[in-house]
Scaffold this motif. Structure first.
Motif, PDB file in Angstrom:
ATOM      1  N   GLU A 119      -2.625  12.636   4.089  1.00 27.66           N
ATOM      2  CA  GLU A 119      -3.842  12.483   4.214  1.00 27.66           C
ATOM      3  C   GLU A 119      -4.305  10.948   4.752  1.00 27.66           C
ATOM      4  O   GLU A 119      -5.234  10.703   5.326  1.00 27.66           O
ATOM      5  N   ILE A 120      -3.185  10.104   4.414  1.00 27.91           N
ATOM      6  CA  ILE A 120      -3.482   8.705   4.783  1.00 27.91           C
ATOM      7  C   ILE A 120      -2.461   8.430   5.671  1.00 27.91           C
ATOM      8  O   ILE A 120      -1.213   8.831   5.354  1.00 27.91           O
ATOM      9  N   ALA A 150       6.083   9.851  10.290  1.00 21.84           N
ATOM     10  CA  ALA A 150       4.862   9.777   9.342  1.00 21.84           C
ATOM     11  C   ALA A 150       4.005  10.902   9.097  1.00 21.84           C
ATOM     12  O   ALA A 150       3.565  11.172   8.236  1.00 21.84           O
ATOM     13  N   MET A 151       3.982  11.839  10.133  1.00 27.57           N
ATOM     14  CA  MET A 151       2.867  12.883  10.112  1.00 27.57           C
ATOM     15  C   MET A 151       3.855  13.952   9.596  1.00 27.57           C
ATOM     16  O   MET A 151       3.175  15.053   9.226  1.00 27.57           O
ATOM     17  N   MET A 152       4.988  14.142   9.045  1.00 27.03           N
ATOM     18  CA  MET A 152       5.810  15.486   8.908  1.00 27.03           C
ATOM     19  C   MET A 152       5.029  15.860   7.872  1.00 27.03           C
ATOM     20  O   MET A 152       4.891  17.361   7.617  1.00 27.03           O
ATOM     21  N   MET A 183       1.019   9.868   1.678  1.00 28.24           N
ATOM     22  CA  MET A 183       1.097   9.019   2.830  1.00 28.24           C
ATOM     23  C   MET A 183       2.186   9.255   3.498  1.00 28.24           C
ATOM     24  O   MET A 183       3.214   9.665   3.240  1.00 28.24           O
ATOM     25  N   GLY A 184       1.840   8.785   4.905  1.00 31.32           N
ATOM     26  CA  GLY A 184       2.863   8.831   5.705  1.00 31.32           C
ATOM     27  C   GLY A 184       2.934   7.470   6.382  1.00 31.32           C
ATOM     28  O   GLY A 184       2.086   6.933   6.640  1.00 31.32           O
ATOM     29  N   LEU A 232       0.824  -1.027  -0.102  1.00 32.17           N
ATOM     30  CA  LEU A 232      -0.028  -0.269  -0.077  1.00 32.17           C
ATOM     31  C   LEU A 232       1.000   1.327  -0.089  1.00 32.17           C
ATOM     32  O   LEU A 232       0.492   2.325  -0.480  1.00 32.17           O
ATOM     33  N   THR A 233       1.990   1.146   0.807  1.00 34.29           N
ATOM     34  CA  THR A 233       2.827   2.442   0.726  1.00 34.29           C
ATOM     35  C   THR A 233       3.801   2.469  -0.445  1.00 34.29           C
ATOM     36  O   THR A 233       4.725   3.313  -0.523  1.00 34.29           O
TER      37      THR A 233
END
Lengths: 312, 233
Positions: free
Chosen positions: A152-153, A146-148, A76-77, A47-48
């Motif tokens: 959106e996902i 991951a949030m940097m 993506m994160g 998925l990533t």
């Protein structure tokens, strides 16, 4: 928002993910459950964009993974399992590197790092080397990573594995907080955690989806039979069985262990039927048994999970 | 381009965070310095020829040691999963790492500039050959870095990456020195394959297009092979 079609992944002969079809809507927290080796990580890695699927397709919004990998990666994160960070960097340098890679300039990188340090509570370790961090802090740095790019996902692979109970609660809070706005997909084998945080739960076994729904739907749907447990004194099993069997929709009456101090434990399985407990209670009352316990077993996710993933 | 620069900066800084860079540079300077100056005064000529003649050999084992970690370390630590899921292309990653390795080789050559400067005080030094020599050294270094990067992409074990890289580099260095043992009909090919041959041509101060094409194609082939390996993973 995310659409998987006939997605498969083989490692040589071994099939890790087998023809999975799945649609994920935006703004939901999705929990991926499964025993070890069920194919959770493989699915997240495809998925990533880290793994190429053997066959099948992944679409995120209007983009196709095979052609527009870069666009999808931007949305993506990802926190890989056990957060493999760059060990010889300082936490700040690491986050700064990630911010640059996400295309932030110097000043916006600084303010974003500041926000994430607050959210993930990294103040104490910001100038330490990543290699010196405890597992919990490493996981939080991974989460900040991951949030940097304000994705959106958010895809998190076992974000709480190996953490102590306090840290688990903290990470779970963070996930819940972010989940209000973002789509989160995370894998776990801790059932209570999935139950507590997810809007939708998917159970995977041998690379296939074996259950899909929210916690309530899974609990109700796994099988139609329910169980009532009771403990009786002054009763013989044969009498109890004869009496209870008479009731409509009772399927089976079983002894639960041996008689202990004159207490007989009974398990009654029955098909769903309104008023069955009253019925049973009346039957018991007619005898001179002493009723010590009488309760309906509520199906836990643990039980469903075991039912679905136990080898026959 | 931006992403390549980001990776380049990170990798280049990485070299100097750990003591490895300083150790490798010291060993390189010790070896080249010792072998060069131990015979330098015998010839009583103000030339760097001895230094440049030795360079393909020292580079053949120093450069794979510098580049062995570039991919192998990431594979074994798992951090490659992070790098790869960031919005970057394979080309960004490979170019960033290749340029960082090459920049490190250049940084390693800078202290050796003390040799020509020192020699120019004691004799008439031909600066043309010095400039040619350093230009050749950079091409040679970049070629070996690309080979080292390729061998690093093959395995998660740094020692194996080093051995593969050093073997290829030594083969390319030695094939030109062993022409004596080879059958006549492959002499031309063997000589053309040899890095030493092209390097020596450049270091004579004659910059010929063919030698530059050789190094550029060596770099391109090694980097493309790396790309194929990474794309398969």
């Amino acid at each position: 928002m995310i659409h998987l079609r006939k997605l498969s992944k083989y490692y040589g002969e071994l099939c890790a993910v087998d023809q999975v079809d799945l649609d994920i809507n935006s703004g939901k927290v999705l929990g991926l459950l499964g025993p070890n080796g069920a194919g959770k990580s493989t699915m997240l890695r495809m998925l990533t964009g880290y793994f190429k699927p053997t066959s099948g397709s992944i679409r995120v919004k209007e983009f196709d993974m095979a052609k527009n990998t870069l666009e999808i990666k931007k949305m993506m994160g990802y926190l890989p399992e056990s957060a493999p960070l760059y060990y010889n960097m300082l936490v700040y340098d690491y986050l700064d590197f990630i911010a640059r890679m996400q295309g932030l300039n110097k000043s916006s990188a600084n303010s974003r790092i500041h926000e994430l340090v607050n959210l993930c509570k990294l103040h104490e370790v910001i100038h330490k080397s990543v290699s010196e961090l405890s597992k919990g802090y490493r996981q939080r740095v991974g989460l900040a990573h991951a949030m940097m790019g304000d994705p959106e996902i958010l895809v998190l692979d076992e974000p709480t594995s190996g953490l102590d109970p306090n840290q688990i609660v903290e990470i779970r809070e963070i996930i819940k907080e972010i989940g209000k706005e973002k789509t989160i997909i995370f894998s776990s084998h801790i059932l209570s955690e999935v139950e507590a945080t997810c809007d939708r739960i998917i159970i995977i076994h041998h690379g296939k989806i074996v259950a899909d729904g929210d916690a309530e739907a899974l609990k109700g749907g796994a099988s139609q039979e329910n169980t009532i447990n009771m403990s009786l004194k002054n009763a013989k099993f044969n009498d109890v069985e004869k009496n209870i069997r008479d009731i409509d929709s009772v399927v089976d009456v079983k002894k639960d262990g041996n008689i202990n101090n004159g207490v007989l434990k009974i398990m009654v399985s029955y098909k769903k039927h309104p008023g069955i407990m009253e019925h049973m209670y009346k039957k018991i009352k007619q005898q001179d048994w002493i009723l010590l316990e009488f309760y309906q077993e509520t199906k836990t996710l643990e039980k469903i999970f075991r039912e679905l993933t136990m080898e026959a | 381009m931006n992403q390549t620069m980001n990776i380049f900066c990170k990798e280049f800084k990485d070299y100097f965070i750990t003591p490895i860079a300083y150790i490798v540079i010291s060993i390189f300077l010790l070896i080249t310095g010792w072998f060069f100056f131990s015979t330098f005064f015998l010839y009583s000529q103000a030339t760097l020829r001895g230094f440049f003649a030795l360079l393909p050999f020292t580079f053949a084992f120093v450069i794979p040691a510098v580049t062995m970690k570039l991919f192998s370390e990431e594979f074994s630590a798992g951090s490659y999963e992070i790098l790869f899921t960031l919005p970057v292309t394979h080309t960004n990653i490979i170019m960033g790492k290749f340029l960082a390795g090459t920049a490190f080789i250049i940084a390693m050559l800078i202290p050796t500039l003390a040799y020509p400067v020192a020699i120019s005080f004691i004799g008439e030094l031909d600066w043309g050959t010095v400039i040619g020599g350093y230009a050749g050294a950079i091409f040679l270094g970049a070629g070996y870095t690309a080979i080292g990067l390729f061998s690093s992409s093959l395995t998660r074990n740094q020692i194996i990456a080093f051995i593969i890289g050093a073997s290829i580099c030594f083969f390319l260095t030695l094939v030109g020195k062993m022409l004596f043992f080879l059958p006549e009909n492959i002499l031309g090919i063997a000589q053309y394959l040899s890095t030493g041959f092209h390097f020596q041509n450049i270091s004579k101060g004659i910059i010929d297009g063919r030698n530059i094409v050789y190094f550029l194609s060596l770099i391109f082939i090694a980097l493309y092979a790396t790309w194929l390996v990474i794309d398969e993973k």
